[in-house]
Design an enzyme around this catalytic site. Structure first.
Site, PDB file in Angstrom:
ATOM      1  N   SER A   1     -14.087 -42.532  10.188  1.00 33.69           N
ATOM      2  CA  SER A   1     -14.962 -43.495   9.510  1.00 33.69           C
ATOM      3  C   SER A   1     -14.968 -43.213   8.011  1.00 33.69           C
ATOM      4  O   SER A   1     -14.994 -44.146   7.199  1.00 33.69           O
ATOM      5  CB  SER A   1     -16.377 -43.442  10.086  1.00 33.69           C
ATOM      6  OG  SER A   1     -16.891 -42.137  10.004  1.00 33.69           O
TER       7      SER A   1
ATOM      8  N   ASP B   1      -5.330 -39.363   7.773  1.00 33.43           N
ATOM      9  CA  ASP B   1      -6.346 -40.388   8.026  1.00 33.43           C
ATOM     10  C   ASP B   1      -6.265 -41.496   6.983  1.00 33.43           C
ATOM     11  O   ASP B   1      -6.324 -42.688   7.305  1.00 33.43           O
ATOM     12  CB  ASP B   1      -7.750 -39.769   8.002  1.00 33.43           C
ATOM     13  CG  ASP B   1      -7.863 -38.562   8.916  1.00 33.43           C
ATOM     14  OD1 ASP B   1      -6.969 -38.375   9.762  1.00 33.43           O
ATOM     15  OD2 ASP B   1      -8.846 -37.816   8.774  1.00 33.43           O
TER      16      ASP B   1
ATOM     17  N   ALA C   1     -17.135 -39.069  15.230  1.00 31.06           N
ATOM     18  CA  ALA C   1     -16.364 -39.059  16.475  1.00 31.06           C
ATOM     19  C   ALA C   1     -14.939 -38.570  16.245  1.00 31.06           C
ATOM     20  O   ALA C   1     -14.168 -38.423  17.177  1.00 31.06           O
ATOM     21  CB  ALA C   1     -16.338 -40.458  17.081  1.00 31.06           C
ATOM     22  N   GLY C   2     -14.583 -38.338  14.975  1.00 36.87           N
ATOM     23  CA  GLY C   2     -13.204 -37.955  14.677  1.00 36.87           C
ATOM     24  C   GLY C   2     -12.283 -39.160  14.652  1.00 36.87           C
ATOM     25  O   GLY C   2     -11.078 -39.044  14.879  1.00 36.87           O
TER      26      GLY C   2
HETATM   27  C1  GLA Z   1      -8.938 -34.479  10.200  1.00 33.08           C
HETATM   28  C2  GLA Z   1      -8.296 -34.476   8.817  1.00 33.08           C
HETATM   29  C3  GLA Z   1      -6.811 -34.833   8.904  1.00 33.08           C
HETATM   30  C4  GLA Z   1      -6.090 -33.993   9.941  1.00 33.08           C
HETATM   31  C5  GLA Z   1      -6.871 -33.964  11.261  1.00 33.08           C
HETATM   32  C6  GLA Z   1      -6.292 -32.999  12.240  1.00 33.08           C
HETATM   33  O1  GLA Z   1      -8.951 -35.777  10.712  1.00 33.08           O
HETATM   34  O2  GLA Z   1      -8.960 -35.362   7.961  1.00 33.08           O
HETATM   35  O3  GLA Z   1      -6.225 -34.712   7.636  1.00 33.08           O
HETATM   36  O4  GLA Z   1      -5.841 -32.717   9.461  1.00 33.08           O
HETATM   37  O5  GLA Z   1      -8.230 -33.631  11.075  1.00 33.08           O
HETATM   38  O6  GLA Z   1      -5.042 -33.401  12.656  1.00 33.08           O
END
Ligand code: GLA
Length: 390
Positions: A137, A182, A133-134
Site C-alpha cells: 500500500s 514494490d 498486509a505486505g
Molecule cells: C518489502 C520491500 C521490497 C522487498 C520485499 C521482500 O516489500 O519493500 O523491496 O525487499 O519486502 O522481497
C-alpha cells in the site's frame, strides 16, 4: 459498480467536500503481489511480482498562485499541508506527522531534488490496498503521488524514475531500507502479466500469467510487528555476506562459491546468503515455468522458496507456515503456494486452478481460526496495469 469505480467516486466526492470544487485530474497506482523472489531485490537480484487490482487513487487540482500542497487522506480523514517555499528534509518533519504524510513529504522532497518545480495544488488520496498486509500500500501511495505531482509539474516521471523516487522516500523519510521491487512493479505493471525484474539494471520482461491459473492471496491477519527493524537487519546481514566475498551484492555469488566458503562464514550469515542466492536461481527458473504454464515446476519452486524463507531467512511465522502447508496439501502439484512480501506475518500467495479456489477458501475458513484464533481474508487477484492517469 467495480471496486475501482467505488474508490474513484469516494475520492472525487471527498475532494468536492473538502475543497469545495471538483478535482480536475485523477491518477491511480496499484499494490502488488510477489509470486517469487523474496528479499532478492536489494541484493541486485531477480523478482517476479505482478501488480494487482487494489490501488491508491489521487484526485488533484492546481491552485494558481498557491505555494502549498494541501493533501487530504480520505482513509484517515486527515489534512496535511506542505509549504513549497521551505526546504523539506526528514528533520523538518513536524512532530506528530501521521505516517502516511511521511511518504508524501518524502515523494515531494525527492521530486524537488530531481529539479521539478511543483505547483500549488489540492489533493485527495484514498486506497483499497489492504494495509499492513505486505501488498505494498505504501509503494502504491508513493507511485500515485510521484506520477500525479510530476504530471502537474508538466514533467511526468518515467516508471523507473518514479520507482527510484519512491524508494528514496522510503529510505529517507520512512526508515525502511527497502529494495526497488514494490515501486517498480507498481509503476510499470501490465494487465495480465507478471514482471521479471532485474533489480540491478532495472530492466524487466513481461511474463504472461497462464489463463489456467488464479492468483489467490490469503491474508493471515497476523499483526506485523517490528517489521522495519527486522527487514533492515536482514539487509545488513546480506551486505555482510557480500562484503565477505568482496562483491557489490549477493547477486554476484554462486551457490558453489557459498558452499566452498561455508566453514569461514558465520552460520547465520551463511544461511541468509543461501536463501538469497538460491532464491535468485528459483526466480529465474519460475519465470520460465510460468511462461510455459509448467505448473508442476512452479509448484516445486514456490515450495522451496517458502522453505528457504522459513529456515534460512527466518521471516515466516507459525500462522503463515500453517496456511502454506494447508494450501499445499490441497493443491499438490496443481498449484503453488508461499509466503509473499517482506515477512513476519502478512499474506500467502497461491497460484491455483479455478476449481480449487473455493475448496481452499472453505477449508482455511474452518481450520485456520481453530488453529490460530484468527480469521483469514481472501483476495482473488488479477495481474493489473501500473500507475496511470485516469
Ligand atoms: C518489502 C520491500 C521490497 C522487498 C520485499 C521482500 O516489500 O519493500 O523491496 O525487499 O519486502 O522481497
Amino acid at each position: 459498480m467495480s471496486l475501482s469505480g467505488v474508490l474513484q467516486d469516494m475520492v472525487k466526492t471527498t475532494f468536492q467536500r473538502e475543497f469545495g470544487a471538483d478535482a480536475t485530474q485523477l491518477f491511480s497506482a496499484p499494490g502488488r503481489v510477489n509470486l517469487i523472489g523474496e528479499h532478492t531485490d536489494y541484493n541486485d537480484g531477480f523478482v517476479l511480482p505482478c501488480a494487482i487490482q487494489f490501488e491508491t487513487v489521487l484526485a488533484s487540482r492546481l491552485v494558481p498562485g498557491s505555494d502549498q500542497i494541501e493533501i487530504f487522506a480520505a482513509d484517515y480523514q486527515q489534512l496535511h499541508v506542505i509549504d513549497l517555499t521551505a526546504p523539506l528534509t526528514p528533520a523538518s518533519t513536524p512532530v506528530n506527522t501521521p505516517r502516511w504524510a511521511h511518504y508524501v513529504r518524502g515523494v515531494v522532497a525527492g521530486l524537488q531534488q530531481r529539479g521539478l518545480v511543483l505547483p500549488g495544488c489540492q489533493l485527495v488520496v484514498g486506497g483499497n490496498v489492504p494495509q499492513g498486509a505486505g501488498l505494498s500500500s505504501s509503494a502504491s501511495l508513493e507511485m500515485v503521488l510521484g506520477l500525479g505531482l510530476s504530471t502537474l509539474a508538466g514533467a511526468p516521471l518515467s516508471p523507473r524514475g518514479n520507482a527510484l523516487n519512491g524508494q528514496q522516500a522510503e529510505h529517507q523519510f520512512a526508515g525502511c531500507q527497502c529494495g526497488i521491487m514494490d515501486q517498480l512493479v507498481s509503476a510499470a505493471g501490465q494487465a495480465g502479466q507478471a514482471l521479471l525484474l532485474d533489480c540491478r539494471s532495472l530492466d524487466y520482461q513481461t511474463v504472461p500469467m497462464p489463463a489456467s491459473l488464479q492468483v489467490l492471496i490469503i491474508h493471515s491477519n497476523v499483526k506485523r510487528g517490528l517489521v522495519d527493524s527486522a527487514y533492515n537487519e536482514r539487509r545488513e546481514q546480506c551486505e555482510a555476506a557480500a562484503k565477505f566475498f568482496g562483491v557489490k551484492a549477493l547477486r554476484d555469488v554462486t551457490l558453489e562459491q557459498l558452499e566452498a566458503a561455508q566453514t569461514h562464514l558465520d552460520p547465520l550469515i551463511y544461511a541468509r546468503a543461501r536463501h538469497v542466492i538460491s532464491e535468485n536461481n528459483r526466480t529465474e527458473a519460475a519465470a520460465v515455468a510460468l511462461k510455459n504454464a509448467d505448473i508442476k515446476t512452479l509448484s516445486a519452486l514456490m515450495a522451496q522458496s517458502h522453505q528457504s524463507m522459513r529456515d534460512d531467512f527466518a521471516i515466516t511465522v507459525p500462522a503463515i507456515d500453517f496456511l502454506v502447508a494447508e494450501v499445499a496439501a490441497i493443491c499438490g502439484e496443481r498449484g503453488g503456494v508461499r509466503m509473499t512480501g517482506g515477512g513476519f506475518g502478512g499474506c500467502v500467495v497461491a497460484l491455483l486452478p479455478a476449481d480449487l479456489v473455493e475448496p481452499v477458501c472453505q477449508h482455511l475458513s474452518q481450520v485456520y481460526p481453530a488453529a490460530h484464533q484468527l480469521e483469514p481474508t481472501f483476495y482473488l487477484c488479477q495481474a493489473s496495469a501500473g500507475a496511470r492517469a485516469l
